[in-house]
Design an enzyme around this catalytic site. Structure first.
Site, PDB file in Angstrom:
ATOM      1  N   LYS A   1     -41.835-101.713  98.524  1.00 27.59           N
ATOM      2  CA  LYS A   1     -42.529-100.801  97.671  1.00 27.59           C
ATOM      3  C   LYS A   1     -42.934 -99.220  98.735  1.00 27.59           C
ATOM      4  O   LYS A   1     -42.469-100.185 100.196  1.00 27.59           O
ATOM      5  CB  LYS A   1     -43.984-100.694  97.788  1.00 27.59           C
ATOM      6  CG  LYS A   1     -44.690-101.470  98.657  1.00 27.59           C
ATOM      7  CD  LYS A   1     -46.014-102.083  97.740  1.00 27.59           C
ATOM      8  CE  LYS A   1     -46.647-103.089  98.837  1.00 27.59           C
ATOM      9  NZ  LYS A   1     -46.981-104.008  98.458  1.00 27.59           N
TER      10      LYS A   1
ATOM     11  N   TYR B   1     -56.407 -83.898 125.477  1.00 27.83           N
ATOM     12  CA  TYR B   1     -57.568 -82.995 124.666  1.00 27.83           C
ATOM     13  C   TYR B   1     -58.972 -83.984 124.532  1.00 27.83           C
ATOM     14  O   TYR B   1     -59.144 -85.174 124.805  1.00 27.83           O
ATOM     15  CB  TYR B   1     -57.097 -83.137 122.995  1.00 27.83           C
ATOM     16  CG  TYR B   1     -56.449 -81.778 122.890  1.00 27.83           C
ATOM     17  CD1 TYR B   1     -56.267 -80.637 123.339  1.00 27.83           C
ATOM     18  CD2 TYR B   1     -55.662 -82.565 122.468  1.00 27.83           C
ATOM     19  CE1 TYR B   1     -55.329 -80.112 122.692  1.00 27.83           C
ATOM     20  CE2 TYR B   1     -54.184 -82.091 121.408  1.00 27.83           C
ATOM     21  CZ  TYR B   1     -54.225 -80.325 121.851  1.00 27.83           C
ATOM     22  OH  TYR B   1     -53.623 -79.297 121.464  1.00 27.83           O
TER      23      TYR B   1
HETATM   24  C1  LIG Z   1     -47.225-105.153  99.078  1.00 36.63           C
HETATM   25  C2  LIG Z   1     -46.920-105.994  98.098  1.00 36.63           C
HETATM   26  C3  LIG Z   1     -46.313-108.003  98.289  1.00 36.63           C
HETATM   27  C4  LIG Z   1     -45.916-108.515  99.996  1.00 36.63           C
HETATM   28  O1  LIG Z   1     -47.177-108.203 101.094  1.00 36.63           O
HETATM   29  P1  LIG Z   1     -46.582-108.912 102.271  1.00 36.63           P
HETATM   30  O2  LIG Z   1     -47.973-109.083 103.236  1.00 36.63           O
HETATM   31  O3  LIG Z   1     -46.199-107.060 102.914  1.00 36.63           O
HETATM   32  O4  LIG Z   1     -45.755-109.808 102.460  1.00 36.63           O
HETATM   33  C5  LIG Z   1     -46.115-108.345  97.749  1.00 36.63           C
HETATM   34  N1  LIG Z   1     -47.173-108.964  95.977  1.00 36.63           N
HETATM   35  C6  LIG Z   1     -47.759-108.084  96.268  1.00 36.63           C
HETATM   36  C7  LIG Z   1     -48.235-107.802  94.968  1.00 36.63           C
HETATM   37  C8  LIG Z   1     -47.787-107.006  97.139  1.00 36.63           C
HETATM   38  O5  LIG Z   1     -48.653-105.430  96.575  1.00 36.63           O
END
Ligand SMILES: *Cc1c(COP(=O)(O)O)cnc(C)c1O
Length: 363
Positions: A34, A251
């Protein structure tokens, strides 16, 4: 050309997949990709992903892209469908859909699709974000089993505390009670759960962050876990200056030199994805490599630049190479100093940063 660029290593990704496969040899593995493969670029990572059994994401356009690029194995939509108009696309491309709420069950019942969809039915094991409670799972399951548009069903959950033994144990007890007697395959572990708790390695596992070579744990580093960083963010010094005692930096002048010091200006700022809240020397400091030597940032990062301390690096000059995170300096360490997590930093890599793909001997 502005010297900032990221490299992503396909060989590191392959090595991490191998490492995770060895950890859960009896489970099928969803590679979680994702958010454009956690900021690495899904398209460019694809050639190194053939060793996983399926890809999990939540953006429908990216799922379709995977099919167009010839990905034939399963694709899981982690949030399922948002509206019924997406059903046709999902069927056409043979996508597996998470079903986490009643309206998604109703959507499947009302539809008339050419090919039934495989689904992952989601149980809320204590996160209280998505998923059905125990009674809801059984009600939804009865309906999904009676629905001609549904192919095979897998039971899933997502841990709220995947790195804590008590949290995982409690959620696992709830999950087992719900799964008992259903005879369904199961998928519950993210990176943290699968790395630390063997009892969560069921029919499928779903690692994300570990694929990219970062740790999900506060108390164990990626290298201790045998994971290699996939993304490295590189830049160079574009200016070097001598400060006198009392000179302020950047800054807001959040840092004042206590004595004469040499600092360098790095072509990298928050508009490149560097965390703006990374503390400078006035605080705990945030690590950075200059000429391969560790030092710390000085003052507050600005949009396009940040300043680093050059003490102990006399050879540093305009043009010196800088590593913001990645090989030699884990993103986890930078994130911890900046009060965030590597996930957020990797995902935040800005589109203006050019990315080079490195495969094999390039490393
Ligand atoms: C993002 C996600 C994962 C992966 O999690 P990590 O901590 O990056 O291994 C697994 N399951 C779901 C439902 C997620 O949204």
């Amino acid at each position: 050309m502005r010297p900032i660029h990221a490299t992503v290593s396909l060989s590191a990704l392959r090595a991490n997949i191998t490492r995770l496969r060895q950890t859960a040899p009896d489970s099928r593995l969803w590679g979680v990709v994702k958010a454009d493969a956690y900021g690495h670029g899904l398209s460019r990572m694809l050639p190194a992903l053939d060793a996983v059994d399926g890809l999990a994401l939540l953006e429908l356009d990216a799922a379709v892209m995977l099919r167009e690029r010839g990905w034939r194995k399963p694709v899981l939509l982690l949030e399922g469908l948002f509206e019924s108009a997406e059903l046709e696309v999902a069927t056409q491309h043979g996508l597996t859909c998470v079903v986490h709420a009643e309206h998604q069950v109703a959507m499947l019942e009302k539809a008339r699709v050419a090919t039934p969809l495989p689904v992952h039915l989601k149980f809320n094991s204590g996160m209280n974000r998505l998923g059905f409670d125990a009674a809801g799972v059984h009600a939804a399951l009865a309906r999904l089993r009676g629905c001609a548009n549904v192919a095979d069903i897998t039971l899933m959950t997502h841990f709220a505390d995947a790195d804590a033994p008590e949290g995982v144990a409690a959620a696992l007890t709830r999950f087992r009670a719900v799964a008992a007697g259903t005879g369904l395959p199961a998928c519950i572990a993210n990176s943290a759960a699968m790395l630390r708790f063997p009892e969560t390695r069921l029919d499928w596992v779903r690692p994300g962050i570990a694929l990219y070579g970062c740790t999900p744990f506060a108390d164990q580093s990626a290298s201790e876990l045998g994971l290699a960083p996939v993304m490295t963010l590189h830049s160079r010094l574009i200016s070097v200056r001598e400060l006198a005692a009392g000179d302020r930096v950047g800054y807001g002048g959040t840092y004042t030199a206590a004595r004469p010091m040499r600092v360098g200006v790095v072509a990298c700022g928050y508009a490149d994805g560097y965390p703006r809240h990374a503390p400078g020397l006035a605080g705990r400091g945030t690590p950075v490599l200059v000429e391969g030597r560790r030092t710390r940032i000085v003052g507050r990062p600005s949009m396009d630049m940040l300043i680093v301390d050059l003490e102990g690096i006399p050879q540093a000059c305009a043009g010196s190479p800088v590593t913001l995170w990645g090989e030699g300096l884990s993103a986890d360490e930078v994130a911890a100093a900046a009060g965030t997590v590597s996930y957020e930093m990797l995902c935040a890599l800005a589109p203006r940063v050019p990315v080079d793909v490195i495969d094999g001997s390039g490393r």
